[in-house]
Design a protein around this motif. Sequence first.
Motif, PDB file in Angstrom:
ATOM      1  N   ALA A 131       0.837  -1.200   0.000  1.00 30.68           N
ATOM      2  CA  ALA A 131       0.000   0.000   0.000  1.00 30.68           C
ATOM      3  C   ALA A 131       0.873   1.251   0.000  1.00 30.68           C
ATOM      4  CB  ALA A 131      -0.915  -0.007   1.215  1.00 30.68           C
ATOM      5  N   ALA A 132       0.474   2.233  -0.781  1.00 30.38           N
ATOM      6  CA  ALA A 132       1.252   3.465  -0.877  1.00 30.38           C
ATOM      7  C   ALA A 132       1.099   4.293   0.375  1.00 30.38           C
ATOM      8  CB  ALA A 132       0.799   4.247  -2.101  1.00 30.38           C
ATOM      9  N   GLY A 133       2.207   4.952   0.780  1.00 36.46           N
ATOM     10  CA  GLY A 133       2.173   5.820   1.940  1.00 36.46           C
ATOM     11  C   GLY A 133       1.336   7.061   1.684  1.00 36.46           C
ATOM     12  N   HIS A 134       0.838   7.644   2.748  1.00 33.28           N
ATOM     13  CA  HIS A 134       0.035   8.870   2.670  1.00 33.28           C
ATOM     14  C   HIS A 134       0.921  10.011   2.160  1.00 33.28           C
ATOM     15  CE1 HIS A 134      -3.448  11.338   3.998  1.00 33.28           C
ATOM     16  NE2 HIS A 134      -2.527  12.277   4.140  1.00 33.28           N
ATOM     17  N   LEU A 135       0.540  10.621   1.054  1.00 38.61           N
ATOM     18  CA  LEU A 135       1.364  11.654   0.414  1.00 38.61           C
ATOM     19  C   LEU A 135       0.869  13.044   0.807  1.00 38.61           C
ATOM     20  CD1 LEU A 135       3.582  12.494  -1.545  1.00 38.61           C
ATOM     21  CD2 LEU A 135       1.986  12.130  -3.427  1.00 38.61           C
ATOM     22  N   VAL A 136       1.777  13.839   1.402  1.00 30.59           N
ATOM     23  CA  VAL A 136       1.455  15.189   1.864  1.00 30.59           C
ATOM     24  C   VAL A 136       2.325  16.189   1.110  1.00 30.59           C
ATOM     25  CG1 VAL A 136       1.289  16.726   3.853  1.00 30.59           C
ATOM     26  CG2 VAL A 136       0.998  14.254   4.162  1.00 30.59           C
ATOM     27  N   SER A 137       1.709  17.141   0.434  1.00 28.39           N
ATOM     28  CA  SER A 137       2.455  18.156  -0.306  1.00 28.39           C
ATOM     29  C   SER A 137       2.428  19.479   0.445  1.00 28.39           C
ATOM     30  CB  SER A 137       1.866  18.349  -1.711  1.00 28.39           C
ATOM     31  OG  SER A 137       0.549  18.879  -1.634  1.00 28.39           O
ATOM     32  N   PHE A 138       3.584  20.150   0.503  1.00 27.59           N
ATOM     33  CA  PHE A 138       3.696  21.503   1.045  1.00 27.59           C
ATOM     34  C   PHE A 138       4.069  22.429  -0.100  1.00 27.59           C
ATOM     35  CE2 PHE A 138       3.839  19.250   4.980  1.00 27.59           C
ATOM     36  CZ  PHE A 138       3.455  20.153   5.967  1.00 27.59           C
ATOM     37  N   PHE A 139       3.274  23.484  -0.303  1.00 32.74           N
ATOM     38  CA  PHE A 139       3.528  24.384  -1.422  1.00 32.74           C
ATOM     39  C   PHE A 139       3.063  25.787  -1.067  1.00 32.74           C
ATOM     40  CE2 PHE A 139       2.247  26.558  -5.350  1.00 32.74           C
ATOM     41  CZ  PHE A 139       3.422  26.456  -6.075  1.00 32.74           C
ATOM     42  N   SER A 140       3.747  26.771  -1.633  1.00 31.92           N
ATOM     43  CA  SER A 140       3.311  28.158  -1.547  1.00 31.92           C
ATOM     44  C   SER A 140       3.666  28.849  -2.844  1.00 31.92           C
ATOM     45  CB  SER A 140       3.987  28.883  -0.383  1.00 31.92           C
ATOM     46  OG  SER A 140       3.635  30.260  -0.399  1.00 31.92           O
ATOM     47  N   PRO A 141       2.759  29.657  -3.410  1.00 34.10           N
ATOM     48  CA  PRO A 141       3.084  30.373  -4.646  1.00 34.10           C
ATOM     49  C   PRO A 141       4.067  31.516  -4.418  1.00 34.10           C
ATOM     50  CG  PRO A 141       0.936  31.046  -3.844  1.00 34.10           C
ATOM     51  CD  PRO A 141       1.388  29.917  -2.969  1.00 34.10           C
ATOM     52  N   LYS A 142       4.368  31.803  -3.164  1.00 34.23           N
ATOM     53  CA  LYS A 142       5.296  32.881  -2.830  1.00 34.23           C
ATOM     54  C   LYS A 142       6.451  32.304  -2.026  1.00 34.23           C
ATOM     55  CE  LYS A 142       5.460  37.467  -0.601  1.00 34.23           C
ATOM     56  NZ  LYS A 142       6.024  38.177  -1.772  1.00 34.23           N
ATOM     57  N   HIS A 280      -3.042  18.354   0.883  1.00 32.97           N
ATOM     58  CA  HIS A 280      -2.311  19.541   0.438  1.00 32.97           C
ATOM     59  C   HIS A 280      -2.183  20.509   1.601  1.00 32.97           C
ATOM     60  CE1 HIS A 280      -2.808  18.108  -3.622  1.00 32.97           C
ATOM     61  NE2 HIS A 280      -4.127  18.181  -3.541  1.00 32.97           N
ATOM     62  N   GLU A 281      -0.969  20.966   1.863  1.00 34.27           N
ATOM     63  CA  GLU A 281      -0.735  21.993   2.866  1.00 34.27           C
ATOM     64  C   GLU A 281      -0.205  23.238   2.137  1.00 34.27           C
ATOM     65  OE1 GLU A 281      -1.569  21.571   5.937  1.00 34.27           O
ATOM     66  OE2 GLU A 281      -1.936  19.404   5.920  1.00 34.27           O
ATOM     67  N   PHE A 282      -1.070  24.239   1.962  1.00 39.42           N
ATOM     68  CA  PHE A 282      -0.678  25.471   1.284  1.00 39.42           C
ATOM     69  C   PHE A 282      -0.275  26.499   2.346  1.00 39.42           C
ATOM     70  CE2 PHE A 282      -3.653  23.929  -2.170  1.00 39.42           C
ATOM     71  CZ  PHE A 282      -2.624  23.605  -3.047  1.00 39.42           C
ATOM     72  N   VAL A 283       0.958  26.946   2.253  1.00 41.01           N
ATOM     73  CA  VAL A 283       1.506  27.883   3.234  1.00 41.01           C
ATOM     74  C   VAL A 283       1.281  29.306   2.733  1.00 41.01           C
ATOM     75  CG1 VAL A 283       3.556  28.551   4.554  1.00 41.01           C
ATOM     76  CG2 VAL A 283       3.255  26.168   3.824  1.00 41.01           C
ATOM     77  N   ILE A 284       0.701  30.146   3.573  1.00 41.94           N
ATOM     78  CA  ILE A 284       0.404  31.516   3.168  1.00 41.94           C
ATOM     79  C   ILE A 284       0.947  32.499   4.195  1.00 41.94           C
ATOM     80  CG2 ILE A 284      -1.638  30.923   1.806  1.00 41.94           C
ATOM     81  CD1 ILE A 284      -3.387  31.612   4.139  1.00 41.94           C
ATOM     82  N   PHE A 285       1.261  33.680   3.715  1.00 36.60           N
ATOM     83  CA  PHE A 285       1.759  34.768   4.545  1.00 36.60           C
ATOM     84  C   PHE A 285       0.682  35.848   4.571  1.00 36.60           C
ATOM     85  CE2 PHE A 285       4.243  38.881   4.169  1.00 36.60           C
ATOM     86  CZ  PHE A 285       4.409  39.038   5.534  1.00 36.60           C
ATOM     87  N   PRO A 286       0.319  36.367   5.735  1.00 36.85           N
ATOM     88  CA  PRO A 286      -0.831  37.278   5.833  1.00 36.85           C
ATOM     89  C   PRO A 286      -0.569  38.698   5.329  1.00 36.85           C
ATOM     90  CG  PRO A 286       0.173  37.007   7.982  1.00 36.85           C
ATOM     91  CD  PRO A 286       0.878  36.061   7.069  1.00 36.85           C
ATOM     92  N   ALA A 289      -0.401  40.797  -1.149  1.00 33.67           N
ATOM     93  CA  ALA A 289       0.267  40.238  -2.329  1.00 33.67           C
ATOM     94  C   ALA A 289       0.325  38.713  -2.255  1.00 33.67           C
ATOM     95  CB  ALA A 289       1.666  40.829  -2.464  1.00 33.67           C
ATOM     96  N   ALA A 290       0.671  38.169  -1.079  1.00 35.26           N
ATOM     97  CA  ALA A 290       0.756  36.715  -0.930  1.00 35.26           C
ATOM     98  C   ALA A 290      -0.610  36.062  -1.084  1.00 35.26           C
ATOM     99  CB  ALA A 290       1.362  36.377   0.426  1.00 35.26           C
ATOM    100  N   LEU A 291      -1.631  36.690  -0.510  1.00 37.25           N
ATOM    101  CA  LEU A 291      -2.974  36.138  -0.627  1.00 37.25           C
ATOM    102  C   LEU A 291      -3.489  36.227  -2.056  1.00 37.25           C
ATOM    103  CD1 LEU A 291      -4.551  37.501   2.663  1.00 37.25           C
ATOM    104  CD2 LEU A 291      -3.938  35.143   2.150  1.00 37.25           C
ATOM    105  N   ARG A 292      -3.115  37.299  -2.751  1.00 37.74           N
ATOM    106  CA  ARG A 292      -3.518  37.418  -4.148  1.00 37.74           C
ATOM    107  C   ARG A 292      -2.857  36.327  -4.986  1.00 37.74           C
ATOM    108  NH1 ARG A 292      -5.185  42.559  -7.049  1.00 37.74           N
ATOM    109  NH2 ARG A 292      -5.734  41.781  -9.112  1.00 37.74           N
ATOM    110  N   ALA A 293      -1.565  36.047  -4.708  1.00 37.77           N
ATOM    111  CA  ALA A 293      -0.871  34.972  -5.412  1.00 37.77           C
ATOM    112  C   ALA A 293      -1.537  33.633  -5.139  1.00 37.77           C
ATOM    113  CB  ALA A 293       0.601  34.938  -4.991  1.00 37.77           C
ATOM    114  N   LEU A 332     -10.958  36.413   2.457  1.00 35.72           N
ATOM    115  CA  LEU A 332     -10.295  36.451   1.163  1.00 35.72           C
ATOM    116  C   LEU A 332     -10.184  35.063   0.537  1.00 35.72           C
ATOM    117  CD1 LEU A 332      -7.498  39.044   1.968  1.00 35.72           C
ATOM    118  CD2 LEU A 332      -9.306  39.325   0.261  1.00 35.72           C
ATOM    119  N   LEU A 333      -9.903  34.054   1.360  1.00 33.40           N
ATOM    120  CA  LEU A 333      -9.728  32.695   0.844  1.00 33.40           C
ATOM    121  C   LEU A 333     -11.020  31.889   0.859  1.00 33.40           C
ATOM    122  CD1 LEU A 333      -6.331  31.641   2.479  1.00 33.40           C
ATOM    123  CD2 LEU A 333      -6.737  32.366   0.127  1.00 33.40           C
TER     124      LEU A 333
END
Length: 402
Positions: A131-142, A280-286, A289-293, A332-333
């Motif tokens: 069985a495949a392991g649980h896949l967790v992605s961390f990403f931020s557009p900024k 999916h773990e999306f990292v955002i900065f308050p 500009a970051a929220l718009r990205a 905003l989100l």
Amino acid sequence: MAGNPILLCAPVGDLRARLEQELTAAGYPVSTARTPADAVAALRDASFDLVVADGLSVTGAIGSIRNASSIPTLCLVVAPAGDVEARIAFLEAGADDVLGAGWAARELEARVEALLIRSGRIRPDTERTAAAGHLVSFFSPKGGVGTTTLAVNTAVLLAGGDRSASSFPTQRVLLVDLDLQFGQVATHLNLSPRFDIAGLASDEQALEDPEVAASYLTTHGSGVAVLAAPSIPDAEGRVGVDELARIFDLLRPRFDVVVVDCGSQLDPRVLWVLGQADTHEFVIFPEIAALRATSLMLGYLAETATLRARTDFIVNHIFPKELLKTRDIENLLRAKPAAEIPYTEVEMIRAVNEGVPLVTGRPSAPAAIALRSVAQSIMGINTESERSPDSGRRRGMLFGRR
């Protein structure tokens, strides 16, 4: 069962009991010897793939143990905790690896497996699930918002590396650095990898054999296995989507959780990972500009990818002044953040500079406590009651077609 017979050479005591317990729990058949002389006798009478030795006061004993049989036996030596000179002396005397007393959870198992793989003596565990392991992605557009910090600390927590009273259950965790030009996962963990993902992607033999592929991993003291980013930026071209898919097909079944630091570039490889991820773990900065990205990213993903996984937003406060209120971010989100990491600039910078994750170096720090909530969310611990009743509907709106 792992299948590789191991000889444990150690005097009777608590350390020997721990060594025997952990090796047996990992599935290795273990025989014991009290002294180096007993170990040499045992090696002449039976075949062992590895000797784990503790209590060696004379480094000359290593040579006797290694050469007791016709084929030199691998030797992993336990050295006193913090005694750098002893570690060096054992390595110079011929030890294949040295483990400091007081090792972290799963470190012994990881080092043993790495030695067996490198020597070509690994015997596959036929009972291990595919069985495949649980896949967790961390990403931020900024960039520069702490994506790597969050991915690294979460991986350590999921591997059972939490030193607080509320420790996590130990799991097999793989941490992949997919920031292929300037990834810094190894820096955050104070590792100097000999191999990386670009080398694995270029090794056709490794891409066909999971045991050979696993030899490209570097194990951290927490037990986290790391597939490092290339050491030179132009090597990233050697990692295509096809190679990435083959790598994940080989390695993912070997782990309970696979954490991927996707960086901040939404290229085809990252899109592929996002499409495969379970969380999916999306990292955002308050700040606006970051929220718009982030908003632009969500709109793009809605049109180009099908993301069916659970999606969490993590607000990372990298400045002391609160630029936006939490309710402003939610508006905003159109989603409630799964966690907020408080501002702790000095502690975070010190953790990176020292190569010691915050959750192990300063487990009582407010940011470390917040990071534990991220890991708990991924594991499904105490999260349902914290989410708003319509959070699933909001995520559907975020990723639904317009």
